[in-house]
Design a protein around this motif. Structure first.
Motif, PDB file in Angstrom:
ATOM      1  N   THR A  59       0.687  -1.289  -0.060  1.00  0.00           N
ATOM      2  CA  THR A  59       0.195  -0.013   0.054  1.00  0.00           C
ATOM      3  C   THR A  59       0.805   1.199  -0.090  1.00  0.00           C
ATOM      4  O   THR A  59       0.292   2.336  -0.340  1.00  0.00           O
ATOM      5  CB  THR A  59      -0.936  -0.090   1.161  1.00  0.00           C
ATOM      6  OG1 THR A  59      -0.190   0.338   2.445  1.00  0.00           O
ATOM      7  CG2 THR A  59      -1.755  -1.407   1.426  1.00  0.00           C
ATOM      8  N   GLY A  60       2.213   1.237   0.341  1.00  0.00           N
ATOM      9  CA  GLY A  60       2.793   2.458   0.411  1.00  0.00           C
ATOM     10  C   GLY A  60       2.747   2.968   1.861  1.00  0.00           C
ATOM     11  O   GLY A  60       3.356   4.159   1.999  1.00  0.00           O
ATOM     12  N   LEU A  61       1.990   2.485   2.599  1.00  0.00           N
ATOM     13  CA  LEU A  61       1.593   3.309   4.100  1.00  0.00           C
ATOM     14  C   LEU A  61       2.803   2.577   4.835  1.00  0.00           C
ATOM     15  O   LEU A  61       3.079   1.236   5.205  1.00  0.00           O
ATOM     16  CB  LEU A  61       0.449   3.027   4.590  1.00  0.00           C
ATOM     17  CG  LEU A  61      -0.751   3.468   3.789  1.00  0.00           C
ATOM     18  CD1 LEU A  61      -1.950   3.127   4.150  1.00  0.00           C
ATOM     19  CD2 LEU A  61      -0.658   5.187   3.541  1.00  0.00           C
ATOM     20  N   PRO A 101      -2.047   6.099   0.480  1.00  0.00           N
ATOM     21  CA  PRO A 101      -2.028   4.805  -0.244  1.00  0.00           C
ATOM     22  C   PRO A 101      -1.739   4.926  -1.863  1.00  0.00           C
ATOM     23  O   PRO A 101      -2.403   5.677  -2.516  1.00  0.00           O
ATOM     24  CB  PRO A 101      -3.430   4.135   0.017  1.00  0.00           C
ATOM     25  CG  PRO A 101      -3.753   4.829   1.490  1.00  0.00           C
ATOM     26  CD  PRO A 101      -3.355   6.295   1.052  1.00  0.00           C
ATOM     27  N   ARG A 102      -0.892   4.030  -2.228  1.00  0.00           N
ATOM     28  CA  ARG A 102      -0.523   4.162  -3.844  1.00  0.00           C
ATOM     29  C   ARG A 102      -1.294   3.223  -4.472  1.00  0.00           C
ATOM     30  O   ARG A 102      -1.635   2.042  -4.093  1.00  0.00           O
ATOM     31  CB  ARG A 102       0.932   4.014  -3.954  1.00  0.00           C
ATOM     32  CG  ARG A 102       1.456   2.484  -3.258  1.00  0.00           C
ATOM     33  CD  ARG A 102       2.788   2.331  -4.188  1.00  0.00           C
ATOM     34  NE  ARG A 102       3.199   0.908  -3.327  1.00  0.00           N
ATOM     35  CZ  ARG A 102       4.148   0.936  -2.782  1.00  0.00           C
ATOM     36  NH1 ARG A 102       4.645   1.842  -2.191  1.00  0.00           N
ATOM     37  NH2 ARG A 102       4.341  -0.390  -2.471  1.00  0.00           N
ATOM     38  N   GLU A 103      -1.631   3.492  -5.815  1.00  0.00           N
ATOM     39  CA  GLU A 103      -2.448   2.586  -6.408  1.00  0.00           C
ATOM     40  C   GLU A 103      -1.647   1.480  -7.063  1.00  0.00           C
ATOM     41  O   GLU A 103      -0.440   1.727  -7.718  1.00  0.00           O
ATOM     42  CB  GLU A 103      -2.955   3.293  -7.749  1.00  0.00           C
ATOM     43  CG  GLU A 103      -3.716   2.222  -8.536  1.00  0.00           C
ATOM     44  CD  GLU A 103      -5.047   1.653  -7.802  1.00  0.00           C
ATOM     45  OE1 GLU A 103      -5.117   0.487  -7.697  1.00  0.00           O
ATOM     46  OE2 GLU A 103      -5.958   2.351  -7.400  1.00  0.00           O
ATOM     47  N   ALA A 104      -1.648   0.361  -6.524  1.00  0.00           N
ATOM     48  CA  ALA A 104      -0.791  -0.733  -6.930  1.00  0.00           C
ATOM     49  C   ALA A 104      -0.602  -1.275  -8.617  1.00  0.00           C
ATOM     50  O   ALA A 104      -1.872  -0.921  -9.130  1.00  0.00           O
ATOM     51  CB  ALA A 104      -1.110  -2.140  -6.081  1.00  0.00           C
ATOM     52  N   PRO A 108       1.249  -9.430  -6.958  1.00  0.00           N
ATOM     53  CA  PRO A 108       0.291  -9.969  -5.779  1.00  0.00           C
ATOM     54  C   PRO A 108      -0.634  -9.005  -5.302  1.00  0.00           C
ATOM     55  O   PRO A 108      -1.864  -9.586  -5.043  1.00  0.00           O
ATOM     56  CB  PRO A 108       1.412  -9.962  -4.737  1.00  0.00           C
ATOM     57  CG  PRO A 108       2.699 -10.234  -5.315  1.00  0.00           C
ATOM     58  CD  PRO A 108       2.828  -9.460  -6.646  1.00  0.00           C
ATOM     59  N   VAL A 109      -0.701  -7.866  -5.336  1.00  0.00           N
ATOM     60  CA  VAL A 109      -1.794  -6.975  -5.182  1.00  0.00           C
ATOM     61  C   VAL A 109      -1.742  -5.868  -6.232  1.00  0.00           C
ATOM     62  O   VAL A 109      -0.807  -5.217  -6.683  1.00  0.00           O
ATOM     63  CB  VAL A 109      -1.420  -6.151  -3.835  1.00  0.00           C
ATOM     64  CG1 VAL A 109      -2.357  -4.977  -3.620  1.00  0.00           C
ATOM     65  CG2 VAL A 109      -1.681  -7.063  -2.658  1.00  0.00           C
ATOM     66  N   ASP A 110      -3.127  -5.532  -6.613  1.00  0.00           N
ATOM     67  CA  ASP A 110      -3.448  -4.651  -8.087  1.00  0.00           C
ATOM     68  C   ASP A 110      -4.227  -3.494  -7.649  1.00  0.00           C
ATOM     69  O   ASP A 110      -4.424  -2.625  -8.511  1.00  0.00           O
ATOM     70  CB  ASP A 110      -3.798  -5.533  -9.234  1.00  0.00           C
ATOM     71  CG  ASP A 110      -5.056  -6.131  -8.837  1.00  0.00           C
ATOM     72  OD1 ASP A 110      -5.720  -5.763  -8.281  1.00  0.00           O
ATOM     73  OD2 ASP A 110      -5.434  -6.780  -9.825  1.00  0.00           O
ATOM     74  N   ARG A 111      -4.821  -3.474  -6.396  1.00  0.00           N
ATOM     75  CA  ARG A 111      -5.867  -2.514  -6.112  1.00  0.00           C
ATOM     76  C   ARG A 111      -5.678  -2.176  -4.652  1.00  0.00           C
ATOM     77  O   ARG A 111      -5.468  -3.081  -3.699  1.00  0.00           O
ATOM     78  CB  ARG A 111      -7.104  -2.617  -6.567  1.00  0.00           C
ATOM     79  CG  ARG A 111      -7.528  -2.848  -7.740  1.00  0.00           C
ATOM     80  CD  ARG A 111      -7.704  -1.507  -8.622  1.00  0.00           C
ATOM     81  NE  ARG A 111      -7.770  -1.494  -9.963  1.00  0.00           N
ATOM     82  CZ  ARG A 111      -9.126  -1.478 -10.518  1.00  0.00           C
ATOM     83  NH1 ARG A 111     -10.156  -1.400  -9.759  1.00  0.00           N
ATOM     84  NH2 ARG A 111      -9.470  -1.756 -11.696  1.00  0.00           N
ATOM     85  N   VAL A 112      -5.635  -0.822  -4.060  1.00  0.00           N
ATOM     86  CA  VAL A 112      -5.681  -0.528  -2.712  1.00  0.00           C
ATOM     87  C   VAL A 112      -6.980   0.420  -2.587  1.00  0.00           C
ATOM     88  O   VAL A 112      -6.717   1.302  -3.244  1.00  0.00           O
ATOM     89  CB  VAL A 112      -4.441   0.086  -2.096  1.00  0.00           C
ATOM     90  CG1 VAL A 112      -4.300   0.625  -0.731  1.00  0.00           C
ATOM     91  CG2 VAL A 112      -3.364  -0.739  -2.420  1.00  0.00           C
ATOM     92  N   ARG A 113      -7.593   0.175  -1.408  1.00  0.00           N
ATOM     93  CA  ARG A 113      -8.948   1.135  -1.167  1.00  0.00           C
ATOM     94  C   ARG A 113      -9.295   1.182   0.071  1.00  0.00           C
ATOM     95  O   ARG A 113      -8.944   0.419   0.988  1.00  0.00           O
ATOM     96  CB  ARG A 113     -10.017   0.449  -2.040  1.00  0.00           C
ATOM     97  CG  ARG A 113     -10.139   0.455  -3.573  1.00  0.00           C
ATOM     98  CD  ARG A 113     -10.352   1.811  -4.067  1.00  0.00           C
ATOM     99  NE  ARG A 113     -10.280   1.850  -5.638  1.00  0.00           N
ATOM    100  CZ  ARG A 113      -9.375   2.044  -6.336  1.00  0.00           C
ATOM    101  NH1 ARG A 113      -8.233   1.989  -5.717  1.00  0.00           N
ATOM    102  NH2 ARG A 113      -9.557   1.980  -7.701  1.00  0.00           N
ATOM    103  N   TRP A 114      -9.921   2.351   0.423  1.00  0.00           N
ATOM    104  CA  TRP A 114     -10.437   2.830   1.716  1.00  0.00           C
ATOM    105  C   TRP A 114     -12.084   2.445   1.550  1.00  0.00           C
ATOM    106  O   TRP A 114     -12.538   2.991   0.584  1.00  0.00           O
ATOM    107  CB  TRP A 114     -10.133   3.840   2.067  1.00  0.00           C
ATOM    108  CG  TRP A 114      -8.802   4.309   2.651  1.00  0.00           C
ATOM    109  CD1 TRP A 114      -7.851   5.078   1.832  1.00  0.00           C
ATOM    110  CD2 TRP A 114      -8.260   4.051   3.893  1.00  0.00           C
ATOM    111  NE1 TRP A 114      -6.635   5.101   2.699  1.00  0.00           N
ATOM    112  CE2 TRP A 114      -6.852   4.741   3.771  1.00  0.00           C
ATOM    113  CE3 TRP A 114      -8.590   3.599   5.087  1.00  0.00           C
ATOM    114  CZ2 TRP A 114      -5.921   4.377   4.792  1.00  0.00           C
ATOM    115  CZ3 TRP A 114      -7.805   3.384   6.146  1.00  0.00           C
ATOM    116  CH2 TRP A 114      -6.272   3.846   6.202  1.00  0.00           C
ATOM    117  N   LEU A 115     -12.596   1.423   2.408  1.00  0.00           N
ATOM    118  CA  LEU A 115     -13.996   1.141   2.201  1.00  0.00           C
ATOM    119  C   LEU A 115     -14.655   1.086   3.439  1.00  0.00           C
ATOM    120  O   LEU A 115     -14.087   0.883   4.282  1.00  0.00           O
ATOM    121  CB  LEU A 115     -14.333  -0.284   1.700  1.00  0.00           C
ATOM    122  CG  LEU A 115     -13.534  -0.403   0.301  1.00  0.00           C
ATOM    123  CD1 LEU A 115     -13.850  -1.833  -0.119  1.00  0.00           C
ATOM    124  CD2 LEU A 115     -14.124   0.403  -0.775  1.00  0.00           C
TER     125      LEU A 115
END
Length: 301
Positions: A59-61, A101-104, A108-115
């Protein structure tokens, strides 16, 4: 079929009523499915450090790790790989975070979101993630293909042991301890009841089994106190040669409502020489393992 083990660390991070989730890409365990951030623990790596690393990579965090909330196991059979993979998944609360958060990309991971929790309920989630969020576990979308079972890198002299241990007390406040038998690492020291879990066994279930084998007691598993990480690159045990041991050990509170005389019931030649009930003061006068001393110290706070 080969039996394999791994440990994974995952985290729950909230910000303004929204939850951080990631979506597995083509190299992930469930491509196209959303889950909590985290992943496999490397050999000798502390699960908390592994989680900080995984969240940063995915996520870059940069996050801080709080209390351990849950420890559960699952088993995946991969006929095409002729392997049964047991994963012990640890769920931690995550605290303060830095960065955006960066957009992957792919991998292994292609999306990052706050939901929000409601939004999370509307997307496909891995079974572990749904259970940890208290949401229904639903069938994965048609056509979802789980990635091939990925075995942890191994070395002939490396060993991973996941264990569940208990700070076991009775209504009078006595503490149950077990003495490590000769020929085992830590021989002569007094230890928390517990031990390594079997393939396919849940941590709490394994602890209750060990409690009967090592102390002859029946107990109730309570809250998780934390996780202890042990790395001994030259542990000498019954194998008779130094082995690179990595132990991940979850510690629970356990109450024995109707205590009896402590007695070792496991077969002769096991790792436990004897067991006994002690007051806290008596226990602190014994030669203790590090994990036992830490747990008893927590109880005194």
């Amino acid at each position: 079929m080969e039996l394999a083990r791994r440990v994974g660390g995952y985290g729950i991070l909230w910000d303004s009523g929204r939850l951080l989730v990631v979506r597995d890409g083509v190299g992930g365990e469930f491509p196209g499915i959303w889950r909590l951030p985290g992943g496999a623990v490397a050999h000798a790596e502390h699960p908390e450090r592994a989680l900080v690393r995984a969240v940063a990579e995915q996520t870059g965090l940069t996050v801080t790790v709080g209390r351990l909330r849950a420890a559960v196991a699952d088993v995946v059979a991969g006929p095409e790989d002729d392997v049964s993979l047991h994963t012990d998944r640890l769920l931690f609360e995550l605290g303060a975070h830095d960065g955006t958060p960066r957009e992957a990309g792919g991998g292994p991971v292609d999306r990052v979101r706050w939901l929000t929790l409601a939004e999370a309920a509307g997307v496909p989630l891995t079974p572990f993630t749904a259970r940890m969020l208290g949401l229904p576990v639903t069938p994965l979308p048609p056509g979802t293909q789980r990635s091939r079972v990925a075995l942890p890198p191994s070395h002939p002299d490396q060993r991973l042991r996941f264990g569940a241990y208990g700070l076991v007390t009775d209504p009078a406040g006595r503490i149950l301890l077990t003495e490590i038998a000769a020929g085992y690492p830590g021989a002569g020291l007094w230890h928390l009841p517990g031990g390594g879990t079997d393939h396919g066994e849940q941590p709490a279930t394994g602890l209750l089994r060990e409690l009967i084998e090592e102390g002859g007691q029946r107990g109730r598993v309570g809250e998780i106190l934390g996780v202890n990480n042990l790395h001994n690159p030259a542990a000498l045990g019954p194998e008779g040669r130094p082995l690179d041991w990595h132990g991940v050990r979850v510690v629970y509170r356990v109450l024995v409502d109707a205590p009896t005389d402590a007695v070792v019931t496991e077969s002769t030649g096991g790792s436990t020489a004897r067991a006994g009930w002690f007051t806290r003061e008596q226990a602190l006068d014994l030669p203790l393992t590090d994990i036992a001393a830490s747990a008893i110290g927590q109880r005194g706070r």
